[in-house]
Enzyme design. Structure first.
Site, mmCIF file in Angstrom:
data_model
loop_
_atom_site.group_PDB
_atom_site.id
_atom_site.type_symbol
_atom_site.label_atom_id
_atom_site.label_comp_id
_atom_site.label_asym_id
_atom_site.label_seq_id
_atom_site.Cartn_x
_atom_site.Cartn_y
_atom_site.Cartn_z
ATOM 1 N N GLU A 14 14.795 49.448 -5.083
ATOM 2 C CA GLU A 14 15.148 49.957 -6.604
ATOM 3 C C GLU A 14 14.267 49.492 -7.549
ATOM 4 O O GLU A 14 13.883 48.439 -7.412
ATOM 5 C CB GLU A 14 16.593 48.915 -6.734
ATOM 6 C CG GLU A 14 17.160 49.277 -8.075
ATOM 7 C CD GLU A 14 18.372 48.085 -8.354
ATOM 8 O OE1 GLU A 14 18.979 48.295 -9.383
ATOM 9 O OE2 GLU A 14 18.448 47.415 -7.420
ATOM 10 N N PHE A 15 14.169 50.343 -8.499
ATOM 11 C CA PHE A 15 13.264 49.937 -9.648
ATOM 12 C C PHE A 15 14.038 49.085 -10.753
ATOM 13 O O PHE A 15 15.117 49.818 -11.087
ATOM 14 C CB PHE A 15 12.348 51.039 -10.246
ATOM 15 C CG PHE A 15 11.557 50.602 -11.510
ATOM 16 C CD1 PHE A 15 10.297 50.452 -10.975
ATOM 17 C CD2 PHE A 15 11.822 50.601 -12.632
ATOM 18 C CE1 PHE A 15 9.424 49.925 -12.071
ATOM 19 C CE2 PHE A 15 10.924 50.361 -13.703
ATOM 20 C CZ PHE A 15 9.811 50.018 -13.377
ATOM 21 N N ILE A 16 13.591 48.056 -11.002
ATOM 22 C CA ILE A 16 14.345 47.368 -12.382
ATOM 23 C C ILE A 16 13.393 47.106 -13.533
ATOM 24 O O ILE A 16 12.277 47.012 -13.600
ATOM 25 C CB ILE A 16 14.899 46.009 -11.654
ATOM 26 C CG1 ILE A 16 15.636 45.911 -10.421
ATOM 27 C CG2 ILE A 16 15.221 45.187 -12.965
ATOM 28 C CD1 ILE A 16 16.270 44.688 -10.100
ATOM 29 N N ASP A 32 11.844 30.903 -2.445
ATOM 30 C CA ASP A 32 10.434 30.881 -3.287
ATOM 31 C C ASP A 32 10.542 30.845 -4.349
ATOM 32 O O ASP A 32 9.910 31.707 -5.186
ATOM 33 C CB ASP A 32 9.289 31.938 -2.405
ATOM 34 C CG ASP A 32 8.001 31.674 -2.964
ATOM 35 O OD1 ASP A 32 7.686 30.743 -3.474
ATOM 36 O OD2 ASP A 32 7.360 32.573 -2.642
#
Ligand code: ADP
Length: 328
Positions: free
Chosen positions: A127-129, A232
């Site tokens: 998904e592009f955010i 991380d």
């Protein structure tokens, strides 16, 4: 491990844009005509439900991989490629993103597809955010992170279904029922062995091993439950979306003691409001402050192994302080 993995446990739904106006059969025909030996395009033009890719733009800011935004008539996709490493690194990332996404707590990109590139290397599509301009509200971030830790439970103990990487160092996630054993062996022990192998550093190796065998007093009165950790969490992997909602990216997930999540806090900028709201959801456990450096030690050792001797003194002084404190 299979060369190509469809992240099948995540069905399309809320996050994928609505299907385009073209019927599925026509779309399919169009997509097939445009197919090439490019598996990224192929996926976007079939399962990604796009009929055409309008634009591919590079996205900067990563440390390890090449990142791009694929703009399509079905919305944008975020794609990372690595020309030399096979799909296992991205499979680990996809499983981690999927596990965080499934908690429906803090926002994390939904993974769609991982596979091998025909020319060698691998890719991940997710998904592009659309990121916002600020870092987001620290208090909301603390609360949502704690909610993820609370919701992400494991019945298999401490570890993860796959090994992954921390930076580019392998991170071993072998399921283990005892946390102290897991942290000693698969976190500290692994890094100490690397330092011995690559630098011949027997001082840090031996003193580190002495600490590894004497961790129990640091955990007196604590009931450690396995929680889903990002693994991380430093400022480069923390953002907010265009609505100001916190977003976490690029994880090295495993199930571990929630306090281990703060091991990168020396590079994360967590403030008082972050911790206050975190502890409202996940109460602080006795001895939290005593263990803080222990959890940073893993990441200092990893930085030593990745970037060289600049980090050696920080790691060694943490070990020496504990040896003094524990009188071992
Ligand atoms: P690397 O694996 O090389 O460390 P990152 O996962 O950090 O790469 O991604 C590189 C950059 O791409 C990030 O700094 C962030 O700005 C952007 N990015 C990461 N994930 C997404 C996403 N799902 N949507 C949009 N941009 C993203």
């Amino acid at each position: 491990m299979m060369a190509t993995t469809h992240v099948g446990f995540l069905s399309f739904g809320s996050f994928l844009p609505l299907p385009s106006r073209i019927s599925f059969s026509k779309r399919r025909t169009f997509a097939m005509a445009a197919l090439s030996d490019d598996p990224i395009r192929e996926w976007i033009l079939s399962e990604g439900k796009a009929t055409h890719i309008t634009k591919i733009c590079p996205v900067g800011g990563g440390c390890i991989n090449l990142a791009s935004r694929y703009g399509t008539d079905a919305g944008s996709f975020f794609v990372k490629t690595n020309r030399s490493i096979g799909p296992s690194m991205f499979e680990g990332e996809a499983l981690g993103l999927g596990a965080m996404y499934e908690t429906r707590t803090i926002r994390a990109p939904r993974p769609f597809k991982v596979g091998a590139l025909p020319t060698g290397g691998s890719y991940i599509i997710m998904e592009f955010i659309e990121f916002g301009s600020s870092r987001g509200n620290q208090s909301v971030f603390g609360k949502k992170l704690a909610e993820m830790h609370k919701a992400g439970k494991s019945s298999k103990g401490f570890g993860f279904d796959v090994d992954n990487t921390i930076g580019s160092t392998p991170q071993i996630n072998k399921w283990t029922s005892n946390w102290i054993e897991f942290y000693a062996e698969h976190r500290l022990g692994y890094q100490l062995k690397l330092a011995l192998d690559q630098y011949g550093d027997s001082t840090i190796y031996q003193r580190g091993h002495r600490l590894m065998k004497n961790l129990a007093p640091l955990f007196e009165g604590v009931n450690v439950e396995p929680c889903l950790l990002h693994g991380d969490l430093w400022s480069g992997n923390i953002s907010s979306d265009k609505n100001g909602e916190p977003v976490i990216l690029d994880p090295a997930c495993y199930y571990g003691h929630n306090e281990a999540e703060f091991g990168m806090s020396w590079c994360a900028g967590f403030g008082g409001s972050f911790y206050n709201s975190y502890f409202e959801v996940m109460p602080k456990q006795p001895g939290f402050e005593k263990r803080r450096d222990l959890y940073m030690l893993y990441h200092y050792l990893n930085h030593y192994n990745l970037f060289g001797s600049g980090y050696r003194s920080s790691a060694l002084s943490i070990i020496d302080d504990y040896l003094r404190m524990l009188k071992v």
